[in-house]
Design a protein around this motif. Structure first.
Motif, PDB file in Angstrom:
ATOM      1  N   LEU A 153       0.830  -1.207   0.000  1.00 22.62           N
ATOM      2  CA  LEU A 153       0.000   0.000   0.000  1.00 22.62           C
ATOM      3  C   LEU A 153       0.863   1.255   0.000  1.00 22.62           C
ATOM      4  O   LEU A 153       1.813   1.369   0.778  1.00 22.62           O
ATOM      5  N   THR A 154       0.497   2.190  -0.857  1.00 21.59           N
ATOM      6  CA  THR A 154       1.152   3.502  -0.901  1.00 21.59           C
ATOM      7  C   THR A 154       0.056   4.569  -0.812  1.00 21.59           C
ATOM      8  O   THR A 154      -0.340   5.147  -1.820  1.00 21.59           O
ATOM      9  N   PRO A 155      -0.449   4.822   0.395  1.00 19.41           N
ATOM     10  CA  PRO A 155      -1.588   5.728   0.569  1.00 19.41           C
ATOM     11  C   PRO A 155      -1.286   7.163   0.152  1.00 19.41           C
ATOM     12  O   PRO A 155      -0.184   7.674   0.401  1.00 19.41           O
ATOM     13  N   ALA A 156      -2.276   7.791  -0.460  1.00 20.92           N
ATOM     14  CA  ALA A 156      -2.171   9.221  -0.768  1.00 20.92           C
ATOM     15  C   ALA A 156      -2.020   9.977   0.542  1.00 20.92           C
ATOM     16  O   ALA A 156      -2.612   9.616   1.551  1.00 20.92           O
ATOM     17  N   GLY A 157      -1.204  11.013   0.526  1.00 26.60           N
ATOM     18  CA  GLY A 157      -0.982  11.811   1.718  1.00 26.60           C
ATOM     19  C   GLY A 157       0.275  11.436   2.479  1.00 26.60           C
ATOM     20  O   GLY A 157       0.670  12.128   3.405  1.00 26.60           O
ATOM     21  N   PHE A 196      11.241   1.767  -0.094  1.00 25.53           N
ATOM     22  CA  PHE A 196      10.382   1.129   0.903  1.00 25.53           C
ATOM     23  C   PHE A 196       8.930   1.272   0.465  1.00 25.53           C
ATOM     24  O   PHE A 196       8.604   2.111  -0.368  1.00 25.53           O
ATOM     25  N   THR A 197       8.076   0.457   1.041  1.00 32.05           N
ATOM     26  CA  THR A 197       6.634   0.563   0.873  1.00 32.05           C
ATOM     27  C   THR A 197       6.070   1.018   2.209  1.00 32.05           C
ATOM     28  O   THR A 197       6.421   0.441   3.241  1.00 32.05           O
ATOM     29  N   SER A 227       6.156   0.625   7.538  1.00 30.95           N
ATOM     30  CA  SER A 227       7.548   1.060   7.558  1.00 30.95           C
ATOM     31  C   SER A 227       7.687   2.148   8.609  1.00 30.95           C
ATOM     32  O   SER A 227       6.703   2.809   8.967  1.00 30.95           O
ATOM     33  N   GLY A 228       8.899   2.362   9.073  1.00 34.76           N
ATOM     34  CA  GLY A 228       9.139   3.416  10.048  1.00 34.76           C
ATOM     35  C   GLY A 228       8.604   4.743   9.538  1.00 34.76           C
ATOM     36  O   GLY A 228       8.931   5.168   8.435  1.00 34.76           O
ATOM     37  N   GLN A 229       7.766   5.370  10.333  1.00 35.99           N
ATOM     38  CA  GLN A 229       7.192   6.666   9.981  1.00 35.99           C
ATOM     39  C   GLN A 229       7.998   7.765  10.658  1.00 35.99           C
ATOM     40  O   GLN A 229       8.309   7.673  11.849  1.00 35.99           O
ATOM     41  N   THR A 269      -2.992   7.940   8.544  1.00 34.07           N
ATOM     42  CA  THR A 269      -3.161   7.827   7.087  1.00 34.07           C
ATOM     43  C   THR A 269      -2.828   6.421   6.601  1.00 34.07           C
ATOM     44  O   THR A 269      -3.588   5.818   5.838  1.00 34.07           O
ATOM     45  N   ALA A 270      -1.707   5.896   7.039  1.00 34.00           N
ATOM     46  CA  ALA A 270      -1.271   4.569   6.592  1.00 34.00           C
ATOM     47  C   ALA A 270      -2.209   3.480   7.093  1.00 34.00           C
ATOM     48  O   ALA A 270      -2.585   2.574   6.342  1.00 34.00           O
ATOM     49  N   LEU A 271      -2.606   3.558   8.342  1.00 27.63           N
ATOM     50  CA  LEU A 271      -3.486   2.531   8.906  1.00 27.63           C
ATOM     51  C   LEU A 271      -4.869   2.575   8.273  1.00 27.63           C
ATOM     52  O   LEU A 271      -5.480   1.526   8.018  1.00 27.63           O
ATOM     53  N   ALA A 272      -5.387   3.767   7.991  1.00 26.69           N
ATOM     54  CA  ALA A 272      -6.703   3.890   7.349  1.00 26.69           C
ATOM     55  C   ALA A 272      -6.710   3.198   5.988  1.00 26.69           C
ATOM     56  O   ALA A 272      -7.708   2.596   5.596  1.00 26.69           O
ATOM     57  N   ALA A 273      -5.595   3.250   5.273  1.00 18.81           N
ATOM     58  CA  ALA A 273      -5.509   2.581   3.961  1.00 18.81           C
ATOM     59  C   ALA A 273      -5.660   1.075   4.090  1.00 18.81           C
ATOM     60  O   ALA A 273      -6.064   0.401   3.141  1.00 18.81           O
ATOM     61  N   ALA A 274      -5.356   0.545   5.270  1.00 21.67           N
ATOM     62  CA  ALA A 274      -5.485  -0.893   5.508  1.00 21.67           C
ATOM     63  C   ALA A 274      -6.785  -1.242   6.227  1.00 21.67           C
ATOM     64  O   ALA A 274      -7.050  -2.406   6.513  1.00 21.67           O
TER      65      ALA A 274
END
Length: 133
Positions: free
Chosen positions: A7-11, A19-20, A34-36, A63-68
């Motif tokens: 996943l490569t979420p917008a934002g 990395f992804t 990945s490390g934020q 943002t990243a978690l919402a994409a999942a």
């Protein structure tokens, strides 16, 4: 088992090939981030102190978690890397990281001498359990 979803979420800023931002493992209902760091969507560092950076990191985690299909309340493991760590930083940083989270996840905190770029003071990577859909 179903193949992982990359996943490569917008934002979120990400560097293709390096990395992804998030990898969802559907059969296990787990997402690995990945490390934020405190990057905005353009890769600019947000904040010059630990707390400001942690606040941006929390936004990036959202943002990243919402994409999942989940949120910070679904984090089951966190690893926090801090440059120039001092114990008095901990309460504010964890308050910013865990705002709205009912229980603290398994956690590791590592004080480090440096992270990957000058000015980056905090990095957080997490694993979350995606709720049943």
């Amino acid at each position: 088992m179903t193949n992982p979803e990359y996943l490569t979420p917008a934002g979120l800023h990400h560097v293709p090939g390096a990395f992804t931002p998030a990898v969802l493992v559907p059969g296990a209902d787990l997402v690995f981030l990945s490390g934020q760091v405190a990057w905005d969507e353009h890769g600019n560092l947000s904040g010059r102190d630990h707390l400001a950076q942690m606040r941006r990191i929390a936004q990036n985690l959202d943002t990243a978690l919402a994409a999942a299909g989940c949120g910070r309340e679904h984090i089951i493991k966190e690893t926090v890397y801090i440059v120039d760590y001092h114990p008095e930083l901990l309460p504010e940083l964890f308050t910013a990281l865990r705002q709205g989270v009912p229980a603290a996840p398994a956690s590791t905190l590592v004080g480090v001498s440096a992270l990957f770029a000058p000015g980056v003071l905090v990095e957080v990577d997490v694993v979350a359990k995606v709720p049943a859909r």
